[in-house]
Design an enzyme around this catalytic site. Structure first.
Site, PDB file in Angstrom:
ATOM      1  N   THR A  25      36.427  43.997  48.291  1.00 48.43           N
ATOM      2  CA  THR A  25      37.340  44.634  47.342  1.00 48.43           C
ATOM      3  C   THR A  25      36.885  46.062  47.071  1.00 48.43           C
ATOM      4  OG1 THR A  25      37.939  42.538  46.304  1.00 48.43           O
ATOM      5  CG2 THR A  25      38.233  44.522  44.980  1.00 48.43           C
ATOM      6  N   HIS A 181      41.586  32.642  50.682  1.00 42.16           N
ATOM      7  CA  HIS A 181      40.411  32.793  49.822  1.00 42.16           C
ATOM      8  C   HIS A 181      40.297  31.554  48.934  1.00 42.16           C
ATOM      9  CE1 HIS A 181      37.212  34.470  47.624  1.00 42.16           C
ATOM     10  NE2 HIS A 181      37.649  35.705  47.449  1.00 42.16           N
ATOM     11  N   ASN A 184      34.469  31.791  45.454  1.00 42.22           N
ATOM     12  CA  ASN A 184      34.083  32.761  44.431  1.00 42.22           C
ATOM     13  C   ASN A 184      34.781  32.600  43.084  1.00 42.22           C
ATOM     14  OD1 ASN A 184      32.392  33.783  46.336  1.00 42.22           O
ATOM     15  ND2 ASN A 184      33.499  35.689  46.666  1.00 42.22           N
ATOM     16  N   TYR A 186      37.876  31.790  42.282  1.00 42.67           N
ATOM     17  CA  TYR A 186      39.289  32.130  42.135  1.00 42.67           C
ATOM     18  C   TYR A 186      40.132  30.851  42.145  1.00 42.67           C
ATOM     19  CZ  TYR A 186      37.505  36.816  42.722  1.00 42.67           C
ATOM     20  OH  TYR A 186      36.786  37.975  42.538  1.00 42.67           O
ATOM     21  N   ASN A 241      32.070  34.330  39.076  1.00 42.29           N
ATOM     22  CA  ASN A 241      33.235  34.161  38.209  1.00 42.29           C
ATOM     23  C   ASN A 241      33.233  32.825  37.471  1.00 42.29           C
ATOM     24  OD1 ASN A 241      34.509  36.719  38.749  1.00 42.29           O
ATOM     25  ND2 ASN A 241      34.962  35.925  40.803  1.00 42.29           N
ATOM     26  N   ARG A 331      28.249  44.635  52.723  1.00 44.93           N
ATOM     27  CA  ARG A 331      27.813  45.974  52.318  1.00 44.93           C
ATOM     28  C   ARG A 331      27.306  46.811  53.491  1.00 44.93           C
ATOM     29  NH1 ARG A 331      24.698  43.766  46.900  1.00 44.93           N
ATOM     30  NH2 ARG A 331      26.593  43.059  45.829  1.00 44.93           N
TER      31      ARG A 331
END
Length: 372
Positions: A25, A181, A184, A186, A241, A331
């Protein structure tokens, strides 16, 4: 011995190498519309000789309700489909392969991001102990999530249809496939986990019930575009989260076994805490990722097995030697558009600038240098 630089057939896709650019993101799509700058960013990382064998886009909202962060892209209307075409056409011109990550954030949202300022939705009306990102005065700021409302039984078929339509739109926009997805913390992960799902109907309680929505979505998406163009991301033990469940092994073992008949292109597994310790535990015992893979394979699942989280070249090759098929880097691909070449040549790596991760323009996005 298998190397990260070896090619692989993944469902319908032939990949030039086994290095995957993980979904990241970046909050650079004002109004949920992809931009030309995004096309440049992905294309810089698309050359399979120097970059990723497969790119997974940043998480992309399947509906306005599915949005949870400022300036993230969407795929629910024709304008978004048209705007994404500039990305896919440019990536393909560079020789790359790219799939879209389909996203509904559920309770990880804020009323300012929801249609009509309504409450976010969730399996149960339990506020996530986490933050989201709003852009205020041009600056990305982390803000507490809003209290959600529980989805009704009558609404759930519409959620499944939103995923189905988003998958169809992704193919219309030129993508090679999609990744759902399911990780994480969601929406789909919220339904899976007992910490966020306290329902007493057919979508709560038992493992089978909590996995129901995920499996309905995966069947619908696979029917819509073909399972060989579909992947799924899972994160069995991450606390991201406010994702919590004391018994992740049987939960995720059941889920992946049920996915086996769909002939998926790949499963994408985050090992440990997303962006954190790889040995993170939920429950009383370490999670057994080899047993998870065996649950899938023993049930007949043939999709490529992708692993992710804190990998370097040594860990990546160890993962391949232990049974993984693909390795995802996040990353490192932000800061190194030519990461594959750098690893192949043992060249120095650019360091990512964390201050530019979320929001902004070209700085920290498309200005990282490639090797001469």
């Amino acid at each position: 011995m298998t190397s990260i630089f070896d090619p692989l057939q993944v469902g319908r896709l032939h990949l030039a190498n086994r290095m995957v650019m993980a979904p990241l993101t970046r909050n650079r799509a004002p109004g949920a519309i992809p931009t030309a700058l995004m096309a440049t960013y992905y294309t810089q990382r698309a050359d399979p000789k120097n970059g990723a064998g497969l790119i997974v886009t940043e998480a992309t909202a399947i509906s306005h309700q599915g949005q949870g962060y400022a300036d993230v892209p969407g795929i629910w209307n024709d304008e978004q489909v048209s705007a994404w075409k500039q990305v896919t056409e440019s990536v393909h011109a560079a020789g790359g392969k790219i799939v879209m990550q389909l996203w509904h954030v559920g309770r990880v949202s804020h009323v300012d991001l929801q249609p009509g300022g309504q409450a976010p939705v969730a399996p149960s009306a339990i506020t996530a102990k986490t933050k989201t990102v709003l852009i205020q005065d041009g600056v990305a700021k982390f803000i507490d999530t809003s209290a959600p409302r529980a989805l009704t039984l009558e609404e759930l078929p519409g959620i499944v249809d939103d995923y189905r339509r988003a998958a169809r739109h992704a193919i219309a926009a030129g993508f090679d496939g999609v990744e759902v997805h399911g990780a994480n913390g969601y929406l789909l992960d919220q339904f899976l986990r007992s910490g966020s799902n306290t329902r007493t109907d057919a979508y709560g309680g038992s493992i089978e019930n909590r996995a129901r929505l995920l499996l309905e979505v995966m069947r619908a998406v696979s029917q819509e575009i073909g399972g060989d163009r579909v992947g799924l991301r899972l994160s069995p033990v991450t606390p991201a989260n406010d994702a919590q469940d004391p018994h992740p092994q049987p939960l995720f073992g059941y889920a992946v076994a049920q996915l086996a008949p769909l002939n998926l292109a790949f499963l994408h597994i985050i090992e440990g805490s997303t962006g954190g310790p790889r040995d993170y535990m939920q429950g009383d015992t370490p999670f057994d990722y080899a047993a998870l893979r065996a649950s899938y394979r023993n049930a007949g699942g043939k999709g490529a097995w992708m692993v992710n989280n804190g990998l370097d070249i040594t860990l990546a090759n160890q993962s391949l030697a232990s049974g993984a098929d693909l390795v995802a880097f996040g990353r490192l691909f932000i800061a190194n558009p030519d990461l594959t070449r750098r690893l192949r040549e043992n060249a120095a790596l650019n360091a990512p600038d964390r201050s530019t991760f979320y929001g902004g323009g070209a700085k920290g996005y498309t200005d990282y240098p490639a090797l001469a």
